[in-house]
Design an enzyme around this catalytic site. Structure first.
Site, PDB file in Angstrom:
ATOM      1  N   THR A   5      -7.337  -8.889  19.660  1.00  0.00           N
ATOM      2  CA  THR A   5      -6.785 -10.121  19.059  1.00  0.00           C
ATOM      3  C   THR A   5      -7.788 -11.274  19.148  1.00  0.00           C
ATOM      4  O   THR A   5      -7.905 -12.066  18.216  1.00  0.00           O
ATOM      5  CB  THR A   5      -5.471 -10.529  19.755  1.00  0.00           C
ATOM      6  OG1 THR A   5      -5.673 -10.503  21.166  1.00  0.00           O
ATOM      7  CG2 THR A   5      -4.350  -9.595  19.395  1.00  0.00           C
ATOM      8  N   THR A   6      -8.529 -11.353  20.261  1.00  0.00           N
ATOM      9  CA  THR A   6      -9.531 -12.417  20.419  1.00  0.00           C
ATOM     10  C   THR A   6     -10.693 -12.182  19.453  1.00  0.00           C
ATOM     11  O   THR A   6     -11.137 -13.100  18.762  1.00  0.00           O
ATOM     12  CB  THR A   6     -10.043 -12.460  21.872  1.00  0.00           C
ATOM     13  OG1 THR A   6      -8.915 -12.479  22.740  1.00  0.00           O
ATOM     14  CG2 THR A   6     -10.889 -13.674  22.120  1.00  0.00           C
ATOM     15  N   ASP A  60      -5.347 -13.605  26.607  1.00  0.00           N
ATOM     16  CA  ASP A  60      -5.005 -12.768  25.456  1.00  0.00           C
ATOM     17  C   ASP A  60      -4.897 -13.663  24.221  1.00  0.00           C
ATOM     18  O   ASP A  60      -4.101 -14.594  24.191  1.00  0.00           O
ATOM     19  CB  ASP A  60      -3.672 -12.056  25.722  1.00  0.00           C
ATOM     20  CG  ASP A  60      -3.237 -11.180  24.560  1.00  0.00           C
ATOM     21  OD1 ASP A  60      -4.102 -10.478  24.022  1.00  0.00           O
ATOM     22  OD2 ASP A  60      -2.063 -11.214  24.173  1.00  0.00           O
ATOM     23  N   ASP A  95      -1.643  -4.011  26.206  1.00  0.00           N
ATOM     24  CA  ASP A  95      -2.887  -3.737  25.472  1.00  0.00           C
ATOM     25  C   ASP A  95      -3.438  -2.360  25.845  1.00  0.00           C
ATOM     26  O   ASP A  95      -3.857  -1.590  24.988  1.00  0.00           O
ATOM     27  CB  ASP A  95      -3.944  -4.812  25.777  1.00  0.00           C
ATOM     28  CG  ASP A  95      -3.629  -6.123  25.066  1.00  0.00           C
ATOM     29  OD1 ASP A  95      -2.610  -6.163  24.361  1.00  0.00           O
ATOM     30  OD2 ASP A  95      -4.382  -7.100  25.230  1.00  0.00           O
TER      31      ASP A  95
END
Length: 587
Positions: A135-136, A102, A434
């Site tokens: 987020t990545t 994550d 998530d």
């Protein structure tokens, strides 16, 4: 000296041209010294505005450094994108281990020194808080947005021109996503909702249990959904609690139709299994009042002390009678319960649980329809919760847990996670958060876009075409945004070990002929139609990703000066932070 040498060279034929040159040089030097002494007031040094210990970098050097820092952060987590993502193992300062893919969790554990790197980490946190997923992607995309700006800076194009083009490209991309490529979704179609959540979970550690994770996330989001008078609210943070219990297997994880608390009843003789319980929730102590600090009591007669004890007992008896009057089966309180109160409650056949967290108490209130009461003398029949079907105490592992389940239409729930170890449970919880956020986003804004890099390629294709109509120098940075968007499908191919150039060229050709839903199959690295593969992403996540990435690139390109704070040197020559001043301490 210079004048004499020059004069001699003019009168004497024997003097070489070298002597004449030396003479001229000395005259020029003298003129320069006089000029400088006039400028700085008779040989004074130039004025220093900043402290000598303050380091200042400015201009093109700073912009290129910021771009390098952004690229370095993006490179750290580039391999964490897609279903074939690698895990990162991080050790925190306390010696604990975090294993995750994550983006936000990785960057949270990394200590970064460069200020531009710190702002990159900040955007991962913003993305996580805002939409919970992507987020990545946002870090990889922001790093690439900065990388494509580097050639323009080297060609002496002003940062403001690049920024203007970036902003225009972002507006066009957002409009394209909302009007051209976004697909509406029926919120009541459970199978379609599960497909969307599965495509989010598929890139995580719990991808192997995608069906289970997706149904848990959807059930939890639907449980805490409140729809009253057109206001839809899904408060996952407060009312969907994840409880991690080591042991068992991940398949044993489930969403409880109620609440679970890590507590046991206060007295061993109290009932531990009650069907259709009447529940009272308190926010007050069931102990006699003590003095706030030191309390002195003056006793005149020997019977006075006995009377004080009797008063305490009468006080407890009164409080317990007020509770018993509403005929509850269970009492939950956020404070303590004295031994005497336990005795009175036990005699009345009431189970009691003490020191429950306020957040847990609020969840129980939403699940069973009770009201948290502040004073026992204000207890009414309508404050008692009657919607719970079962209360029981179970032992899981070494600890006792209190279950309030089989609730009628609960508006709060607990997600029970089981797993082999704490590391597995922590990663499962991060992944599930998530998935919960994705479920929440679809239910509040039911619009989808194709995943697997298809939406990025379609947007890149659109911006490249539109870039031809942009006038002036701005068209090159405008088209560079389209080039930067291709980093997502390119990274997906790289992480699968595929042939990047050949696959990406084939994908461009597909999009040029109108195949806007074609993307990369994250498992194999080959081309696939995302419509057939069933990989969809929420539009809100994509919009937030693009906005955050471009805004961050704009912010970092605007910086042309970095002034680092003052550091004092020790006698040993080691630098340390300057001592705090009186003003800084006050602040």
């Amino acid at each position: 000296i210079g004048l004499r040498k020059f004069k001699n060279s003019a009168t004497s034929a024997k003097v070489t041209s070298n002597t004449r040159a030396v003479g001229l040089l000395l005259i020029y030097l003298f003129c320069g010294i006089v000029k400088n002494s006039k400028m700085y007031g008779g040989g004074a040094a130039p004025i220093l505005v900043l402290s000598q210990n303050t380091k200042r970098d400015s201009g093109r050097k700073v912009q290129l450094e910021n771009i390098s820092a952004g690229k370095a952060i993006a490179d750290v987590i580039r391999t964490c994108l897609g279903p074939q993502a690698m895990l990162k193992m991080l050790m925190d300062p306390m010696g604990g281990i975090v294993m995750t893919n994550d983006g936000n969790a990785i960057l949270r554990e990394i200590t970064v020194q460069h200020p531009a790197g710190k702002s990159m980490i900040e955007i991962a946190r913003t993305q996580d808080e805002e939409v919970g997923d992507g987020t990545t992607s946002v870090i990889v995309l922001a790093g690439e947005m900065l990388a494509v700006a580097e050639p323009f800076l080297e060609q002496q194009i002003h940062p403001t021109v690049i920024i203007r083009a970036y902003r225009q490209a972002l507006e066009d991309a957002v409009l394209f996503l909302q009007t051209r490529i976004g697909v509406s979704l029926d919120v009541n179609d459970r199978s379609k909702l599960l497909d969307v959540i599965k495509s989010c979970v598929g890139t995580k550690f719990i991808g192997r249990w995608a069906n289970l994770a997706a149904s848990i996330a959807l059930d939890a989001a639907q449980t805490v959904l409140i729809d009253e008078g057109g206001r839809r609210e899904i408060d996952i943070k407060r009312y969907a609690k994840v409880e991690k219990v080591p042991g068992g297997t991940i398949e044993e994880s489930a969403v409880l139709k109620g609440v679970m608390v890590n507590k046991d009843v206060t007295h061993p003789k109290m009932r531990r299994y009650i069907e259709n319980p009447r529940i009272v929730l308190l926010d007050c102590t069931l102990e006699y009042k003590k003095g706030e600090s030191q309390t002195n009591i003056e006793i005149m007669k020997d019977t006075d002390f006995t009377r004080i004890l009797e008063l305490e007992e009468e006080q407890m008896q009164k409080i317990c009678d007020e509770i018993i009057a509403v005929k509850p089966d269970i009492v939950f309180t956020e404070k303590g319960i004295s031994d005497l109160a336990q005795h009175f409650l036990l005699k009345a056949g009431i189970s009691a649980v003490r020191r429950v967290r306020k957040s847990d108490n609020n969840r129980i209130a939403r699940a069973c329809g009770a009201t948290v009461v502040n004073r026992t003398d204000e207890l009414r029949e309508e404050d008692v919760g009657t919607k719970a079907g079962l209360f029981e105490i179970k032992k899981l592992g070494d600890e006792y847990f209190c279950f309030i389940t089989e609730c009628k239409d609960p508006k709060a729930c607990t997600i029970l996670l089981r797993g082999a170890s704490k590391d597995v449970l922590n990663e499962t919880e991060r992944n599930l958060q998530d998935a919960l956020h994705v479920a929440k986003n679809i239910m509040l804004d039911p619009k989808l876009v194709p995943g697997g890099g298809a939406v990025e390629m379609a947007t890149a294709q659109y911006l490249t075409e539109k870039g031809k109509s942009v006038k002036g120098v701005s068209q090159w940075p405008y088209r560079a945004v389209a080039q930067a968007l291709e980093i997502i499908p390119r990274t997906l191919i790289q992480n699968c070990g595929g042939n990047t150039i050949r696959t990406l060229t084939a994908l461009r050709a597909k999009h040029a002929t109108g195949g806007s839903t074609w993307g990369i199959n994250g498992e194999t690295g080959e081309l696939a139609d995302m419509k057939d593969l069933g990989v969809w992403e929420p539009l809100s996540v994509k919009l937030q990703t693009y906005k955050t990435a471009v805004e961050t690139a704009i912010l970092l390109l605007r910086i042309d000066d970095i002034v680092s704070g003052s550091k004092k040197k020790d006698r040993d020559g080691e630098t340390r932070a300057a001592a705090p001043t009186e003003e800084s301490v006050k602040e």
